[in-house]
Design a protein around this motif. Structure first.
Motif, PDB file in Angstrom:
ATOM      1  N   VAL A   1       1.041  -1.549   0.079  1.00  0.00           N
ATOM      2  CA  VAL A   1      -0.001  -0.011  -0.215  1.00  0.00           C
ATOM      3  C   VAL A   1       1.158   0.793  -0.197  1.00  0.00           C
ATOM      4  O   VAL A   1       2.026   1.279   0.860  1.00  0.00           O
ATOM      5  N   ASN A   2       0.574   2.127  -1.329  1.00  0.00           N
ATOM      6  CA  ASN A   2       1.245   3.028  -0.943  1.00  0.00           C
ATOM      7  C   ASN A   2       0.779   4.564  -0.642  1.00  0.00           C
ATOM      8  O   ASN A   2      -0.780   4.567  -0.296  1.00  0.00           O
ATOM      9  N   LYS A   3       1.791   5.791  -0.417  1.00  0.00           N
ATOM     10  CA  LYS A   3       0.697   6.644  -0.097  1.00  0.00           C
ATOM     11  C   LYS A   3      -0.309   7.123  -0.937  1.00  0.00           C
ATOM     12  O   LYS A   3      -1.623   7.396  -0.691  1.00  0.00           O
TER      13      LYS A   3
ATOM     14  N   ALA B   1      -5.321  -5.393  -1.802  1.00  0.00           N
ATOM     15  CA  ALA B   1      -6.598  -5.394  -0.628  1.00  0.00           C
ATOM     16  C   ALA B   1      -6.830  -6.751  -0.087  1.00  0.00           C
ATOM     17  O   ALA B   1      -7.158  -6.736   1.106  1.00  0.00           O
ATOM     18  N   LYS B   2      -6.610  -7.700  -0.730  1.00  0.00           N
ATOM     19  CA  LYS B   2      -6.480  -8.665   0.037  1.00  0.00           C
ATOM     20  C   LYS B   2      -5.553  -8.636   1.350  1.00  0.00           C
ATOM     21  O   LYS B   2      -5.185  -9.312   2.446  1.00  0.00           O
TER      22      LYS B   2
ATOM     23  N   GLU C   1     -13.231  -7.561   1.962  1.00  0.00           N
ATOM     24  CA  GLU C   1     -12.559  -7.345   1.088  1.00  0.00           C
ATOM     25  C   GLU C   1     -12.779  -7.310  -0.618  1.00  0.00           C
ATOM     26  O   GLU C   1     -11.418  -5.934  -0.834  1.00  0.00           O
ATOM     27  N   TYR C   2     -13.631  -7.144  -0.968  1.00  0.00           N
ATOM     28  CA  TYR C   2     -14.548  -6.746  -1.863  1.00  0.00           C
ATOM     29  C   TYR C   2     -14.441  -5.371  -2.203  1.00  0.00           C
ATOM     30  O   TYR C   2     -14.284  -4.654  -2.985  1.00  0.00           O
ATOM     31  N   GLN C   3     -14.650  -5.197  -0.834  1.00  0.00           N
ATOM     32  CA  GLN C   3     -15.379  -2.776  -0.679  1.00  0.00           C
ATOM     33  C   GLN C   3     -13.491  -2.218  -0.634  1.00  0.00           C
ATOM     34  O   GLN C   3     -13.316  -1.437  -1.643  1.00  0.00           O
ATOM     35  N   LEU C   4     -12.962  -3.438  -0.220  1.00  0.00           N
ATOM     36  CA  LEU C   4     -11.552  -2.812  -0.077  1.00  0.00           C
ATOM     37  C   LEU C   4     -11.086  -2.379  -2.141  1.00  0.00           C
ATOM     38  O   LEU C   4     -10.155  -1.360  -2.375  1.00  0.00           O
ATOM     39  N   SER C   5     -11.252  -3.430  -2.913  1.00  0.00           N
ATOM     40  CA  SER C   5     -10.277  -3.474  -3.883  1.00  0.00           C
ATOM     41  C   SER C   5     -11.150  -2.838  -4.578  1.00  0.00           C
ATOM     42  O   SER C   5     -10.652  -2.290  -5.697  1.00  0.00           O
ATOM     43  N   GLN C   6     -12.276  -2.464  -4.648  1.00  0.00           N
ATOM     44  CA  GLN C   6     -12.980  -1.325  -5.351  1.00  0.00           C
ATOM     45  C   GLN C   6     -12.390  -0.052  -5.594  1.00  0.00           C
ATOM     46  O   GLN C   6     -12.915   0.923  -6.355  1.00  0.00           O
TER      47      GLN C   6
END
Length: 244
Positions: free
Chosen positions: A193-195, A230-231, A216-221
């Protein structure tokens, strides 16, 4: 669990979120013959930026537009306050006349509490002369400031004058942004994860609590995050913080 993430997260309030190339002397823009200058003490901060008369014609003066300035008989090139001064030096001139800065410093002596060496980077390879000037600054108690244009050099002098009598807290980071920065640091402790990803997550979910509660799905969106990041983030956020 990433130890760096643990450490960063622990500090976050979740709820509150030179070498000479010629022996010939040449006049650089703004070179001062300090031997003809006289020290003039200004006892009032109402005076503007004081400029050595030998600086007449220096292009950087065109960039000084937010404070008043006037020519005066002073030893340094510029006097930004009662205890603050600056010497101006271009690297091109320094390479041609490496002894110039030593002569100026001898005349300046121990005058002024804050002494700035304002260096104009006007050569292709500045590394070697900058190493030399850095050593000089350490030995002579100078603050080295670099400018890549005359305009930038003028703005540096202007800024010193503007903040002459400002309290230190004016220059400090605003406290309300501090928790946000700590969150950015905590999220970017999770590789990869970057800035930009961290700012996107906070923009989408608003708080760290909402990020933790997201699937996890919401993060990947989130734009730019993707399934792999996201994972990894989801795994880190849902690992047990207690060590066995």
């Amino acid at each position: 669990m990433d130890d760096s993430f643990d450490d960063a997260l622990a500090s976050v309030d979740v709820e509150g979120i030179s070498k000479s190339v010629s022996d010939t002397k040449q006049e650089q823009p703004g070179t001062s013959d300090a031997s003809t200058s006289k020290t003039v003490k200004k006892l009032s901060s109402s005076f503007g930026l004081l400029v050595n008369k030998k600086q007449k014609g220096n292009p950087l003066l065109k960039a000084v537009t937010n404070v008043t300035w006037e020519f005066d008989d002073i030893i340094p090139d510029y006097q930004m306050g009662q205890t603050t001064c600056a010497l101006f030096l271009s690297l091109k001139y320094h390479n041609l006349n490496p002894d110039y800065i030593h002569e100026r410093l001898k005349l300046l002596g121990k005058m002024y509490q804050l002494r700035v060496l304002l260096v104009l980077i006007d050569i292709d390879d500045p590394h070697q002369p900058l190493k030399h000037l850095s050593r000089i600054c350490i030995l002579a108690d100078l603050t080295l400031m670099l400018a890549w244009s005359f305009e930038e050099a003028g703005k540096i002098l202007e800024t010193y004058k503007i903040y002459e009598n400002k309290p230190a807290d004016v220059l400090m980071e605003k406290s309300e942004s501090y928790p946000y920065l700590k969150l950015i640091q905590a999220l970017t402790a999770v590789k990869p994860v970057n800035k930009t990803d961290a700012m996107t997550l906070l923009g989408r979910f608003g708080t760290l609590k909402n990020i933790i509660e997201a699937s996890e799905y919401q993060l990947s969106q989130c734009p730019g995050l993707g399934p792999r990041k996201a994972k990894r983030l989801y795994q880190v956020l849902h690992e047990n913080f207690c060590r066995e």
